[in-house]
Scaffold this motif. Structure first.
Motif, PDB file in Angstrom:
ATOM      1  N   SER A 226       0.836  -1.202   0.000  1.00 36.33           N
ATOM      2  CA  SER A 226       0.000   0.000   0.000  1.00 36.33           C
ATOM      3  C   SER A 226       0.869   1.249   0.000  1.00 36.33           C
ATOM      4  O   SER A 226       2.062   1.196   0.313  1.00 36.33           O
ATOM      5  CB  SER A 226      -0.922   0.016   1.223  1.00 36.33           C
ATOM      6  OG  SER A 226      -0.154   0.057   2.420  1.00 36.33           O
ATOM      7  N   SER A 227       0.292   2.381  -0.322  1.00 36.37           N
ATOM      8  CA  SER A 227       1.052   3.620  -0.469  1.00 36.37           C
ATOM      9  C   SER A 227       1.669   4.088   0.840  1.00 36.37           C
ATOM     10  O   SER A 227       2.709   4.751   0.838  1.00 36.37           O
ATOM     11  CB  SER A 227       0.152   4.718  -1.037  1.00 36.37           C
ATOM     12  OG  SER A 227      -0.959   4.936  -0.177  1.00 36.37           O
ATOM     13  N   ASN A 228       1.060   3.743   1.969  1.00 38.33           N
ATOM     14  CA  ASN A 228       1.611   4.188   3.252  1.00 38.33           C
ATOM     15  C   ASN A 228       2.697   3.260   3.782  1.00 38.33           C
ATOM     16  O   ASN A 228       3.229   3.501   4.869  1.00 38.33           O
ATOM     17  CB  ASN A 228       0.497   4.333   4.289  1.00 38.33           C
ATOM     18  CG  ASN A 228      -0.209   3.009   4.587  1.00 38.33           C
ATOM     19  OD1 ASN A 228       0.034   1.999   3.926  1.00 38.33           O
ATOM     20  ND2 ASN A 228      -1.088   3.028   5.571  1.00 38.33           N
ATOM     21  N   ASP A 234       7.416   7.258  -3.659  1.00 39.70           N
ATOM     22  CA  ASP A 234       6.919   6.115  -4.436  1.00 39.70           C
ATOM     23  C   ASP A 234       5.420   5.905  -4.274  1.00 39.70           C
ATOM     24  O   ASP A 234       4.833   5.078  -4.983  1.00 39.70           O
ATOM     25  CB  ASP A 234       7.630   4.833  -4.006  1.00 39.70           C
ATOM     26  CG  ASP A 234       9.073   4.771  -4.478  1.00 39.70           C
ATOM     27  OD1 ASP A 234       9.361   5.370  -5.534  1.00 39.70           O
ATOM     28  OD2 ASP A 234       9.899   4.153  -3.793  1.00 39.70           O
ATOM     29  N   ALA A 235       4.800   6.626  -3.335  1.00 42.44           N
ATOM     30  CA  ALA A 235       3.391   6.381  -3.029  1.00 42.44           C
ATOM     31  C   ALA A 235       2.471   6.464  -4.255  1.00 42.44           C
ATOM     32  O   ALA A 235       1.564   5.628  -4.407  1.00 42.44           O
ATOM     33  CB  ALA A 235       2.922   7.347  -1.941  1.00 42.44           C
ATOM     34  N   PRO A 236       2.662   7.425  -5.178  1.00 36.90           N
ATOM     35  CA  PRO A 236       1.768   7.469  -6.358  1.00 36.90           C
ATOM     36  C   PRO A 236       1.855   6.223  -7.234  1.00 36.90           C
ATOM     37  O   PRO A 236       0.911   5.927  -7.985  1.00 36.90           O
ATOM     38  CB  PRO A 236       2.261   8.712  -7.118  1.00 36.90           C
ATOM     39  CG  PRO A 236       2.914   9.561  -6.075  1.00 36.90           C
ATOM     40  CD  PRO A 236       3.564   8.588  -5.139  1.00 36.90           C
ATOM     41  N   ALA A 238       2.277   3.130  -6.043  1.00 29.74           N
ATOM     42  CA  ALA A 238       2.139   1.968  -5.167  1.00 29.74           C
ATOM     43  C   ALA A 238       1.462   0.783  -5.853  1.00 29.74           C
ATOM     44  O   ALA A 238       1.889  -0.371  -5.712  1.00 29.74           O
ATOM     45  CB  ALA A 238       1.392   2.357  -3.895  1.00 29.74           C
ATOM     46  N   SER A 242       3.250  -2.722  -6.410  1.00 25.58           N
ATOM     47  CA  SER A 242       2.654  -3.920  -5.815  1.00 25.58           C
ATOM     48  C   SER A 242       2.472  -5.017  -6.858  1.00 25.58           C
ATOM     49  O   SER A 242       2.691  -6.200  -6.586  1.00 25.58           O
ATOM     50  CB  SER A 242       1.307  -3.565  -5.182  1.00 25.58           C
ATOM     51  OG  SER A 242       0.749  -4.682  -4.519  1.00 25.58           O
ATOM     52  N   SER A 271       8.027   2.287 -11.190  1.00 21.06           N
ATOM     53  CA  SER A 271       8.289   3.449 -10.332  1.00 21.06           C
ATOM     54  C   SER A 271       8.911   4.593 -11.100  1.00 21.06           C
ATOM     55  O   SER A 271       9.523   5.484 -10.501  1.00 21.06           O
ATOM     56  CB  SER A 271       9.208   3.039  -9.179  1.00 21.06           C
ATOM     57  OG  SER A 271      10.438   2.537  -9.679  1.00 21.06           O
ATOM     58  N   THR A 274       8.766   8.275  -9.976  1.00 15.93           N
ATOM     59  CA  THR A 274       9.330   8.728  -8.710  1.00 15.93           C
ATOM     60  C   THR A 274      10.647   9.421  -8.935  1.00 15.93           C
ATOM     61  O   THR A 274      11.351   9.177  -9.906  1.00 15.93           O
ATOM     62  CB  THR A 274       9.543   7.542  -7.752  1.00 15.93           C
ATOM     63  OG1 THR A 274      10.530   6.677  -8.308  1.00 15.93           O
ATOM     64  CG2 THR A 274       8.260   6.766  -7.548  1.00 15.93           C
TER      65      THR A 274
END
Length: 472
Positions: A226-228, A234-236, A238, A242, A271, A274
């Motif tokens: 998950s993004s958190n 990298d969260a956008p 995720a 994954s 990614s 990022t």
């Protein structure tokens, strides 16, 4: 199953590492066999991101040893532990940069004529040199439980070889290792372990920690990322990240990426949005370094190595056993430090000749310290060049070039009518500005017997540099 000591090689005049099989492992024939197996495997492995072994043997007291390259470094487990303190996760681009050499090393091992399966890929077996930017960013080590096509497992039924939290699910299929899986399956297990290591770099926790024993061994399901759970940068991406790990950590080996490099390439594409950040700060790497005991005096050649026959201590961070100084096959043992590695290779022949001509400017081996505290290594040759060494650092760049003859050098350099002639009574040089460079650059051109060589120097203190370069 082994203890690694820092040592000094009198013949090579450089530090080396000595791995000695521990007393507890010597109690069993299996331990001695695994040690000999590791020596045989490493003897035929030659890769820039795999620690090199130079010699092996057995001491009079029966202890087996082998000598390998030594260079200052920590390991990935320590880096993860340091980052976990502040929950400072690595970005995908940082992880890819750091572990690309390991991916290449695994692909090299798996594609050999007789494929080699590491079987214990984990953060503790991935070493990180303190000198980032000179050679591989990481190095693979510890082949003590490796397997090749023509060697059988040396364990009894029910014995698990490897590290539980980095083992692929197929290795638990029957709850035993009494039957060896095919080599292709085992290479897939290496790649699975590698993907777990990369995931741990991004999340700062092992996947094993979120599963029960039963689920991990027999009902493993990758829960996704998950993004958190990853770095904010990298969260956008995720969901795409994954998806890459879902494939890399598939329970079915044939569904995984065909190579470790293909996995990292897939992760890089996922990614791509990022922000790239490749090098780990030097001050962070130094935090991994243990305190150094003073080196004891070296005993005369032939002195026996004294290793106490006591049970090894429980494993803990930076356990540093000490042994009395002595020699093993010409190697003088000194104070012990934790597992080192990264290689300072010898110069190629032409570069070696140039380095020997200018010992006060160039180091005797690659990635050593040269003039003005720069670090030096070979660089890509330009037309008409026989050798080129590039030294950088301390706000200075120096290129040392061998043109093979004074005539060739003069043809390349061109008009020297505006050069300043300098001499110290021993040798003479011409010094001149080199136009067309972003930084002020000068050329130092030795004369007479050294006229085949040239030095190009750039830096903010260039006017001072041209007077202090010790070419003779």
């Amino acid at each position: 199953m082994g203890v690694v000591y820092r040592a000094w090689d009198d013949e090579l005049d450089r530090p080396v590492a000595i791995k000695v099989i521990t007393e507890r492992a010597l109690y069993t024939e299996g331990g001695r066999q695994r040690f000999r197996q590791e020596m045989r495997i490493l003897a035929r492995v030659h890769h820039h991101a795999i620690v090199s072994v130079h010699r092996a043997g057995q001491l009079e007291n029966g202890l087996a040893f082998f000598q390998m390259d030594y260079i200052e470094g920590g390991n990935l487990a320590q880096l993860i532990a340091n980052r976990s303190v502040n929950n400072d996760r690595l970005t995908a681009s940082e992880a890819i940069h750091l572990l690309s050499p390991i991916a290449e090393a695994l692909d090299y091992l798996h594609s050999a004529e007789k494929p080699i399966i590491h079987r214990d890929v984990k953060p503790g077996n991935i070493l990180i040199p303190f000198e980032q930017g000179w050679g591989p960013a990481s190095v693979l080590t510890d082949f003590g439980i490796s397997l090749t096509e023509d060697e059988t497992r040396m364990t009894s039924a029910g014995t698990i070889i490897g590290t539980d939290q980095y083992m692929a699910p197929e290795l638990f299929a029957h709850g035993t290792f009494s039957e060896a899986p095919p080599v292709s399956s085992s290479s897939g297990a290496d790649r699975y372990a590698f993907a777990l290591v990369v995931l741990e770099l991004l999340t700062l926790r092992p996947l094993r920690s979120v599963m029960s024993d039963e689920a991990w061994r027999f009902h493993r399901v990758f829960p996704g990322v998950s993004s958190n759970e990853i770095a904010p940068a990298d969260a956008p991406a995720a969901a795409a990240i994954s998806s890459v790990f879902t494939r890399a950590l598939s329970n079915e080996p044939s569904d995984r990426h065909p190579t470790a490099t293909a996995f990292l390439e897939d992760l890089a594409r996922a990614s791509a949005a990022t922000a790239p950040s490749t090098f780990i700060p030097a001050d962070e790497l130094q935090k991994m370094e243990p305190p150094r005991p003073a080196l004891p005096p070296v005993r005369p050649a032939g002195a026996q190595m004294a290793v106490p026959f006591a049970a090894p201590p429980k494993r803990r961070k930076w356990v540093r056993p000490l042994i009395a100084a002595g020699t093993v096959a010409g190697v003088a043992l000194a104070a012990a430090v934790a597992y080192p590695t990264v290689i300072r290779p010898a110069w190629p022949a032409e570069a070696k000749n140039m380095a020997s001509e200018f010992p006060q400017v160039l180091p005797d081996r690659q990635r050593g310290t040269g003039w003005n505290n720069t670090k030096c290594q070979t660089a890509q040759l330009q037309p008409s060049e026989r050798a080129r060494i590039l030294c950088t650092g301390n706000n200075t760049t120096l290129a040392a070039v061998d043109y093979g003859s004074g005539d060739w050098r003069n043809r390349v350099v061109g008009d020297t009518a505006n050069a300043t002639h300098m001499s110290n009574g021993t040798c003479a040089v011409d010094v001149m500005d080199v136009p067309g460079n972003a930084l002020h650059t000068i050329a130092v051109l030795p004369e007479d017997a050294l006229s085949r060589y040239a030095f190009l120097i750039s830096g903010p203190q260039i006017n001072k540099d041209q007077l202090t370069l010790p070419v003779c």
